[in-house]
Design a protein around this motif. Structure first.
Motif, PDB file in Angstrom:
ATOM      1  N   ALA A  69     -16.609   0.823 -10.018  1.00 29.54           N
ATOM      2  CA  ALA A  69     -17.157   1.660  -8.963  1.00 29.54           C
ATOM      3  C   ALA A  69     -16.073   1.965  -7.939  1.00 29.54           C
ATOM      4  CB  ALA A  69     -18.328   0.952  -8.281  1.00 29.54           C
ATOM      5  N   ALA A  70     -16.137   3.146  -7.361  1.00 29.91           N
ATOM      6  CA  ALA A  70     -15.158   3.531  -6.350  1.00 29.91           C
ATOM      7  C   ALA A  70     -15.289   2.605  -5.140  1.00 29.91           C
ATOM      8  CB  ALA A  70     -15.366   4.976  -5.936  1.00 29.91           C
ATOM      9  N   LEU A  71     -14.163   2.082  -4.727  1.00 29.46           N
ATOM     10  CA  LEU A  71     -14.115   1.199  -3.566  1.00 29.46           C
ATOM     11  C   LEU A  71     -13.974   2.022  -2.298  1.00 29.46           C
ATOM     12  CD1 LEU A  71     -13.960  -1.792  -2.705  1.00 29.46           C
ATOM     13  CD2 LEU A  71     -11.504  -1.651  -3.044  1.00 29.46           C
ATOM     14  N   ALA A  72     -13.082   3.014  -2.351  1.00 28.62           N
ATOM     15  CA  ALA A  72     -12.815   3.842  -1.178  1.00 28.62           C
ATOM     16  C   ALA A  72     -12.145   5.130  -1.605  1.00 28.62           C
ATOM     17  CB  ALA A  72     -11.906   3.085  -0.210  1.00 28.62           C
ATOM     18  N   GLN A  73     -12.039   6.037  -0.690  1.00 30.18           N
ATOM     19  CA  GLN A  73     -11.256   7.246  -0.860  1.00 30.18           C
ATOM     20  C   GLN A  73      -9.881   6.979  -0.250  1.00 30.18           C
ATOM     21  OE1 GLN A  73     -12.484  10.250  -2.402  1.00 30.18           O
ATOM     22  NE2 GLN A  73     -13.962   8.679  -3.000  1.00 30.18           N
ATOM     23  N   THR A  74      -8.853   7.609  -0.784  1.00 26.82           N
ATOM     24  CA  THR A  74      -7.510   7.386  -0.238  1.00 26.82           C
ATOM     25  C   THR A  74      -7.454   7.726   1.247  1.00 26.82           C
ATOM     26  OG1 THR A  74      -6.823   9.584  -0.988  1.00 26.82           O
ATOM     27  CG2 THR A  74      -6.348   7.713  -2.451  1.00 26.82           C
ATOM     28  N   SER A  75      -8.234   8.694   1.677  1.00 29.30           N
ATOM     29  CA  SER A  75      -8.243   9.092   3.090  1.00 29.30           C
ATOM     30  C   SER A  75      -8.877   8.035   3.995  1.00 29.30           C
ATOM     31  CB  SER A  75      -8.975  10.423   3.259  1.00 29.30           C
ATOM     32  OG  SER A  75     -10.307  10.306   2.789  1.00 29.30           O
ATOM     33  N   GLY A  89     -14.222  -8.981  -1.288  1.00 28.66           N
ATOM     34  CA  GLY A  89     -13.219 -10.009  -1.015  1.00 28.66           C
ATOM     35  C   GLY A  89     -11.790  -9.504  -1.105  1.00 28.66           C
ATOM     36  N   VAL A  90     -11.593  -8.242  -0.738  1.00 31.11           N
ATOM     37  CA  VAL A  90     -10.264  -7.653  -0.827  1.00 31.11           C
ATOM     38  C   VAL A  90      -9.921  -6.865   0.434  1.00 31.11           C
ATOM     39  CG1 VAL A  90     -10.292  -7.499  -3.351  1.00 31.11           C
ATOM     40  CG2 VAL A  90     -11.076  -5.567  -2.002  1.00 31.11           C
ATOM     41  N   VAL A  91      -8.629  -6.630   0.612  1.00 34.85           N
ATOM     42  CA  VAL A  91      -8.148  -5.732   1.654  1.00 34.85           C
ATOM     43  C   VAL A  91      -7.214  -4.738   0.972  1.00 34.85           C
ATOM     44  CG1 VAL A  91      -6.274  -7.308   2.330  1.00 34.85           C
ATOM     45  CG2 VAL A  91      -7.022  -5.545   3.917  1.00 34.85           C
ATOM     46  N   VAL A  92      -7.426  -3.449   1.245  1.00 34.31           N
ATOM     47  CA  VAL A  92      -6.588  -2.392   0.674  1.00 34.31           C
ATOM     48  C   VAL A  92      -5.704  -1.859   1.787  1.00 34.31           C
ATOM     49  CG1 VAL A  92      -6.561  -0.105  -0.398  1.00 34.31           C
ATOM     50  CG2 VAL A  92      -8.292  -1.765  -1.057  1.00 34.31           C
ATOM     51  N   THR A  93      -4.422  -1.701   1.464  1.00 35.03           N
ATOM     52  CA  THR A  93      -3.464  -1.206   2.457  1.00 35.03           C
ATOM     53  C   THR A  93      -2.744   0.025   1.930  1.00 35.03           C
ATOM     54  OG1 THR A  93      -1.622  -2.580   1.682  1.00 35.03           O
ATOM     55  CG2 THR A  93      -3.112  -3.558   3.327  1.00 35.03           C
ATOM     56  N   GLN A  94      -2.130   0.758   2.864  1.00 35.48           N
ATOM     57  CA  GLN A  94      -1.286   1.900   2.532  1.00 35.48           C
ATOM     58  C   GLN A  94       0.002   1.741   3.343  1.00 35.48           C
ATOM     59  OE1 GLN A  94      -1.340   6.755   2.219  1.00 35.48           O
ATOM     60  NE2 GLN A  94      -2.962   5.834   3.400  1.00 35.48           N
ATOM     61  N   PRO A  95       0.945   0.918   2.842  1.00 33.61           N
ATOM     62  CA  PRO A  95       2.170   0.653   3.602  1.00 33.61           C
ATOM     63  C   PRO A  95       2.994   1.911   3.885  1.00 33.61           C
ATOM     64  CG  PRO A  95       2.192  -0.527   1.494  1.00 33.61           C
ATOM     65  CD  PRO A  95       0.903   0.207   1.581  1.00 33.61           C
ATOM     66  N   THR A  96       3.067   2.812   2.914  1.00 34.14           N
ATOM     67  CA  THR A  96       3.734   4.097   3.096  1.00 34.14           C
ATOM     68  C   THR A  96       2.838   5.167   2.497  1.00 34.14           C
ATOM     69  OG1 THR A  96       4.948   3.868   1.017  1.00 34.14           O
ATOM     70  CG2 THR A  96       6.066   3.103   3.005  1.00 34.14           C
ATOM     71  N   ALA A  97       3.032   6.397   2.908  1.00 37.42           N
ATOM     72  CA  ALA A  97       2.186   7.500   2.456  1.00 37.42           C
ATOM     73  C   ALA A  97       2.078   7.533   0.932  1.00 37.42           C
ATOM     74  CB  ALA A  97       2.731   8.821   2.977  1.00 37.42           C
ATOM     75  N   GLY A  98       0.849   7.469   0.432  1.00 43.23           N
ATOM     76  CA  GLY A  98       0.589   7.574  -0.996  1.00 43.23           C
ATOM     77  C   GLY A  98       0.754   6.295  -1.796  1.00 43.23           C
ATOM     78  N   THR A  99       1.132   5.193  -1.165  1.00 46.27           N
ATOM     79  CA  THR A  99       1.264   3.911  -1.860  1.00 46.27           C
ATOM     80  C   THR A  99       0.144   2.995  -1.389  1.00 46.27           C
ATOM     81  OG1 THR A  99       3.654   4.137  -2.005  1.00 46.27           O
ATOM     82  CG2 THR A  99       2.760   1.917  -2.287  1.00 46.27           C
ATOM     83  N   PHE A 100      -0.665   2.524  -2.321  1.00 47.28           N
ATOM     84  CA  PHE A 100      -1.808   1.685  -2.000  1.00 47.28           C
ATOM     85  C   PHE A 100      -1.640   0.321  -2.634  1.00 47.28           C
ATOM     86  CE2 PHE A 100      -4.171   4.911   0.112  1.00 47.28           C
ATOM     87  CZ  PHE A 100      -3.686   6.092  -0.424  1.00 47.28           C
ATOM     88  N   LYS A 101      -1.962  -0.716  -1.864  1.00 48.94           N
ATOM     89  CA  LYS A 101      -1.864  -2.103  -2.317  1.00 48.94           C
ATOM     90  C   LYS A 101      -3.207  -2.780  -2.043  1.00 48.94           C
ATOM     91  CE  LYS A 101       2.776  -2.003  -2.671  1.00 48.94           C
ATOM     92  NZ  LYS A 101       3.683  -2.692  -3.538  1.00 48.94           N
ATOM     93  N   ALA A 102      -3.454  -3.863  -2.763  1.00 45.92           N
ATOM     94  CA  ALA A 102      -4.671  -4.632  -2.513  1.00 45.92           C
ATOM     95  C   ALA A 102      -4.360  -6.114  -2.620  1.00 45.92           C
ATOM     96  CB  ALA A 102      -5.761  -4.243  -3.504  1.00 45.92           C
ATOM     97  N   PHE A 103      -5.032  -6.899  -1.781  1.00 45.58           N
ATOM     98  CA  PHE A 103      -4.824  -8.338  -1.704  1.00 45.58           C
ATOM     99  C   PHE A 103      -6.159  -9.030  -1.481  1.00 45.58           C
ATOM    100  CE2 PHE A 103      -1.270  -6.051   0.159  1.00 45.58           C
ATOM    101  CZ  PHE A 103      -0.216  -6.492  -0.627  1.00 45.58           C
ATOM    102  N   SER A 104      -6.192 -10.317  -1.782  1.00 45.12           N
ATOM    103  CA  SER A 104      -7.366 -11.118  -1.452  1.00 45.12           C
ATOM    104  C   SER A 104      -7.538 -11.112   0.062  1.00 45.12           C
ATOM    105  CB  SER A 104      -7.168 -12.555  -1.925  1.00 45.12           C
ATOM    106  OG  SER A 104      -8.188 -13.392  -1.406  1.00 45.12           O
TER     107      SER A 104
END
Length: 162
Positions: A69-75, A89-104
């Motif tokens: 299932a979709a977690l979020a939109q990039t925007s 139980g996750v956090v999604v980040t965008q450290p630089t434009a267009g790069t997405f990371k996820a962590f516990s």
């Protein structure tokens, strides 16, 4: 009643009771540690760049699953920051434009849920540990271990847990 029956319990029976009491206290303390999270209802645990998670910056498995299932939109994920998804139980980040990371979203210090993401760091409200939005590494203790990465995929504008 004899005086022998008034003696306190000793030996294995007493040790078992004391160990059980200690374990129950520890469980209560750990549960309380993560109960103050007032962040949004979502958290990301992996990383990926636009496109597939197999490209540079891809996430590693963090043990979460969301059934595709979709977690979020990039925007929804601010550049230099991120968004916490409590239920997953996750956090999604965008450290630089267009790069997405996820962590516990579980702090590696004492298991509290992280509470905010801003200015390049993920912050745990319990003891103020800070983690990098780029790789989950510790920026400020008391935590000594990074946040485990979680696997996400980015397809078009959708971010999904893998």
């Amino acid at each position: 009643m004899t005086s022998a029956s008034l003696q306190p319990a000793t030996g294995p029976a007493r040790r078992t009771v004391m160990a059980a009491a200690g374990a129950a206290g520890l469980a209560a303390a750990l549960t309380a540690c993560g109960s103050g999270d007032d962040s949004s209802d979502t958290v990301d645990t992996g990383s990926g760049s636009s496109g597939t998670a197999g490209s540079a910056g891809s996430a590693q498995d963090g043990g979460s699953s969301a059934g595709g299932a979709a977690l979020a939109q990039t925007s929804d994920i601010p550049e230099g920051g991120g968004k916490i998804f409590k239920d997953q139980g996750v956090v999604v980040t965008q450290p630089t434009a267009g790069t997405f990371k996820a962590f516990s979203s579980k702090c590696t210090h004492q298991g509290c849920a992280v509470g905010s993401v801003a200015n390049g760091v993920i912050v745990c409200p319990c003891h103020n540990s800070h983690f990098s939005v780029e790789d989950g590494s510790v920026k400020q203790g008391p935590a000594t271990k990074p946040l485990p990465a979680a696997k996400i995929t980015v397809s078009g504008e959708e971010i999904k847990l893998a």
